[in-house]
Enzyme design. Structure first.
Site, PDB file in Angstrom:
ATOM      1  N   HIS A  18       0.871  -1.174   0.000  1.00 54.15           N
ATOM      2  CA  HIS A  18       0.000   0.000   0.000  1.00 54.15           C
ATOM      3  C   HIS A  18       0.908   1.224   0.000  1.00 54.15           C
ATOM      4  O   HIS A  18       1.818   1.331   0.837  1.00 54.15           O
ATOM      5  CB  HIS A  18      -0.861   0.044   1.266  1.00 54.15           C
ATOM      6  CG  HIS A  18      -2.015  -0.919   1.278  1.00 54.15           C
ATOM      7  ND1 HIS A  18      -1.867  -2.258   1.086  1.00 54.15           N
ATOM      8  CD2 HIS A  18      -3.348  -0.710   1.470  1.00 54.15           C
ATOM      9  CE1 HIS A  18      -3.049  -2.849   1.151  1.00 54.15           C
ATOM     10  NE2 HIS A  18      -3.973  -1.936   1.387  1.00 54.15           N
ATOM     11  N   GLU A  67      -1.909   6.099  -0.492  1.00 53.07           N
ATOM     12  CA  GLU A  67      -3.347   6.124  -0.147  1.00 53.07           C
ATOM     13  C   GLU A  67      -3.587   7.396   0.672  1.00 53.07           C
ATOM     14  O   GLU A  67      -4.292   8.298   0.243  1.00 53.07           O
ATOM     15  CB  GLU A  67      -3.728   4.862   0.644  1.00 53.07           C
ATOM     16  CG  GLU A  67      -5.200   4.804   1.060  1.00 53.07           C
ATOM     17  CD  GLU A  67      -5.523   3.604   1.959  1.00 53.07           C
ATOM     18  OE1 GLU A  67      -4.581   3.052   2.579  1.00 53.07           O
ATOM     19  OE2 GLU A  67      -6.717   3.262   2.071  1.00 53.07           O
ATOM     20  N   ASP A 119     -11.138  -3.755  -1.691  1.00 51.81           N
ATOM     21  CA  ASP A 119     -10.386  -3.455  -0.468  1.00 51.81           C
ATOM     22  C   ASP A 119     -10.995  -4.132   0.765  1.00 51.81           C
ATOM     23  O   ASP A 119     -10.534  -5.202   1.166  1.00 51.81           O
ATOM     24  CB  ASP A 119     -10.282  -1.933  -0.280  1.00 51.81           C
ATOM     25  CG  ASP A 119      -9.096  -1.506   0.575  1.00 51.81           C
ATOM     26  OD1 ASP A 119      -8.294  -2.371   0.955  1.00 51.81           O
ATOM     27  OD2 ASP A 119      -8.977  -0.285   0.853  1.00 51.81           O
ATOM     28  N   ASP A 120     -11.998  -3.508   1.376  1.00 52.37           N
ATOM     29  CA  ASP A 120     -12.643  -4.058   2.584  1.00 52.37           C
ATOM     30  C   ASP A 120     -14.163  -3.936   2.405  1.00 52.37           C
ATOM     31  O   ASP A 120     -14.814  -3.081   3.017  1.00 52.37           O
ATOM     32  CB  ASP A 120     -12.204  -3.273   3.821  1.00 52.37           C
ATOM     33  CG  ASP A 120     -10.697  -3.294   4.004  1.00 52.37           C
ATOM     34  OD1 ASP A 120     -10.171  -4.319   4.449  1.00 52.37           O
ATOM     35  OD2 ASP A 120     -10.046  -2.287   3.656  1.00 52.37           O
TER      36      ASP A 120
HETATM   37  N1  ADE Z   1      -5.898  -2.699   5.871  1.00 55.81           N
HETATM   38  C1  ADE Z   1      -7.110  -3.000   5.407  1.00 55.81           C
HETATM   39  N2  ADE Z   1      -7.521  -2.085   4.532  1.00 55.81           N
HETATM   40  C2  ADE Z   1      -6.540  -1.165   4.428  1.00 55.81           C
HETATM   41  C3  ADE Z   1      -6.368   0.036   3.683  1.00 55.81           C
HETATM   42  N3  ADE Z   1      -7.291   0.491   2.841  1.00 55.81           N
HETATM   43  N4  ADE Z   1      -5.229   0.727   3.858  1.00 55.81           N
HETATM   44  C4  ADE Z   1      -4.304   0.294   4.692  1.00 55.81           C
HETATM   45  N5  ADE Z   1      -4.418  -0.815   5.420  1.00 55.81           N
HETATM   46  C5  ADE Z   1      -5.524  -1.548   5.282  1.00 55.81           C
HETATM   47 ZN    ZN Z   2      -6.062  -2.228   1.227  1.00 50.50          ZN
END
Ligand code: ADE
Ligand code: ZN
Length: 332
Positions: A196, A199, A277-278
């Site tokens: 990552h 971001e 992502d989540d």
């Molecule tokens: N862990 C889970 N999702 C994340 C994200 N978007 N950025 C950083 N760590 C993460």
């Molecule tokens: Zn992520």
């Protein structure tokens, strides 16, 4: 065929997905109950209400708290299988799943418990749905490099089950350079590398991930656009970005989907992909990420085909399998 029907039907790959981020409140309640672990919510509605974030750290606090009910192999199986069911419904034929071992080993759950549950679900998904998947073991960047080395060591008996290592968690103040040695050691073990970067952190962190960690792919990478030299580097080197539209608005990396930079990335020639992502926390799985960004930015069918093609082209699949899927993207 209209674009929305196309994106629903076409085979897709997902390249940026945290398995702990697929933990739906309903399953969280079920597992908390059977494991007799207390969570600070009284109902599913209360959990959902808590999902309002001002920044990455807001989200991470809730995400780690949710993961604390996962204790046994069966829990990791159930979590992973629930995600694969979404993949099957949405025609995701290949997925590269991140997992955060330290989130669990720090609580006394063994590496073996975590990976065994995930692996059993991967095998069942391959058998029952024909979905292929790879695992990306992510180091938590808010912890020390020494901690990451310990995780690398723990992974070695399971090396054949893991394709790549990644870097996630709180970006600001935890630059890639903090992990240079453990990534070099991970490369030596044969792992591919993602991280990552960009971001919430600056373009400088993307440069560090490229120069010091030797990454094969960038997770997010939004802030790369602030640095023209970096953009040129990404284009020239075909360095793919795993972009996550609904994550970006949920965590206020982007104010509004209409201002999302993914169209600009494509216009510049950057190899962008769409990912969730989540999804349990950010309001949608991969298809919703596609449909919302298509509508917000009026993407053309051509642009959508490029995004889907990129998801296969920049996966870690072998060349022959990539070719097979790329043909399907264009035939559909
Ligand atoms: N862990 C889970 N999702 C994340 C994200 N978007 N950025 C950083 N760590 C993460
Ligand atoms: Zn992520």
């Amino acid at each position: 065929m209209d674009i929305i029907s196309y994106i629903k039907k076409v085979p897709k790959a997902e390249l940026h997905l945290h398995i702990e981020g697929t933990f739906e409140p309903e399953l969280m309640f079920e597992i908390a109950q059977r494991n007799q672990v207390k969570i600070p919510y009284n109902s599913v509605e209360e959990v959902k209400k808590a999902y309002q974030f001002n920044c990455l750290q807001d989200f991470l606090d809730i995400y780690y708290a949710g993961a604390s009910v996962l204790l046994y192999e069966q829990d990791f199986y159930d979590l992973t299988m629930a995600y694969f069911k979404h993949c099957a419904e949405e025609n995701v034929v290949h997925t590269e799943i991140m997992f955060d071992p330290q989130t669990h080993t720090k609580r006394g759950v063994s590496f073996e418990t975590v990976i065994s549950g995930i692996k059993r679900a991967q095998d069942d998904a391959a058998k029952n749905f024909g979905i292929t998947s790879y695992l990306i073991m992510s180091y938590l960047r808010h912890l020390s490099e020494e901690d990451a080395f310990e995780t690398l060591e723990q992974s070695l008996p399971y090396k054949h089950l893991i394709k790549a290592v990644g870097l996630d968690s709180s970006e600001k103040g935890n630059p890639p350079s903090k992990f240079q040695k453990v990534f070099a050691a991970s490369v030596k073990e044969g792992y591919k590398i993602v991280a990552h970067a960009g971001e919430e952190g600056p373009a400088e962190y993307v440069w560090e991930a490229l120069d010091l960690l030797k990454i094969d792919r960038i997770d997010h990478g939004n802030n790369s656009l602030t640095d023209e030299k970096l953009v040129n580097y990404l284009v020239e080197n075909k360095m793919a970005l795993t972009v996550c539209p609904l994550s970006n608005t949920a965590l206020r990396v982007v104010d509004d989907l209409k201002q999302h930079p993914i169209k600009k990335m494509l216009d510049l020639g950057i190899k962008a992909t769409v990912n969730s992502d989540d999804p349990a926390y950010f309001g949608g799985y991969i298809t919703k990420n596609y449909t919302e960004i298509i509508e917000a930015l009026s993407l053309s069918l051509e642009e959508v085909k490029t995004l889907v093609s990129n998801s296969f082209e920049y996966s870690f699949l072998d060349e022959e399998t990539k070719k097979k899927y790329l043909q399907m993207v264009h035939e559909n």
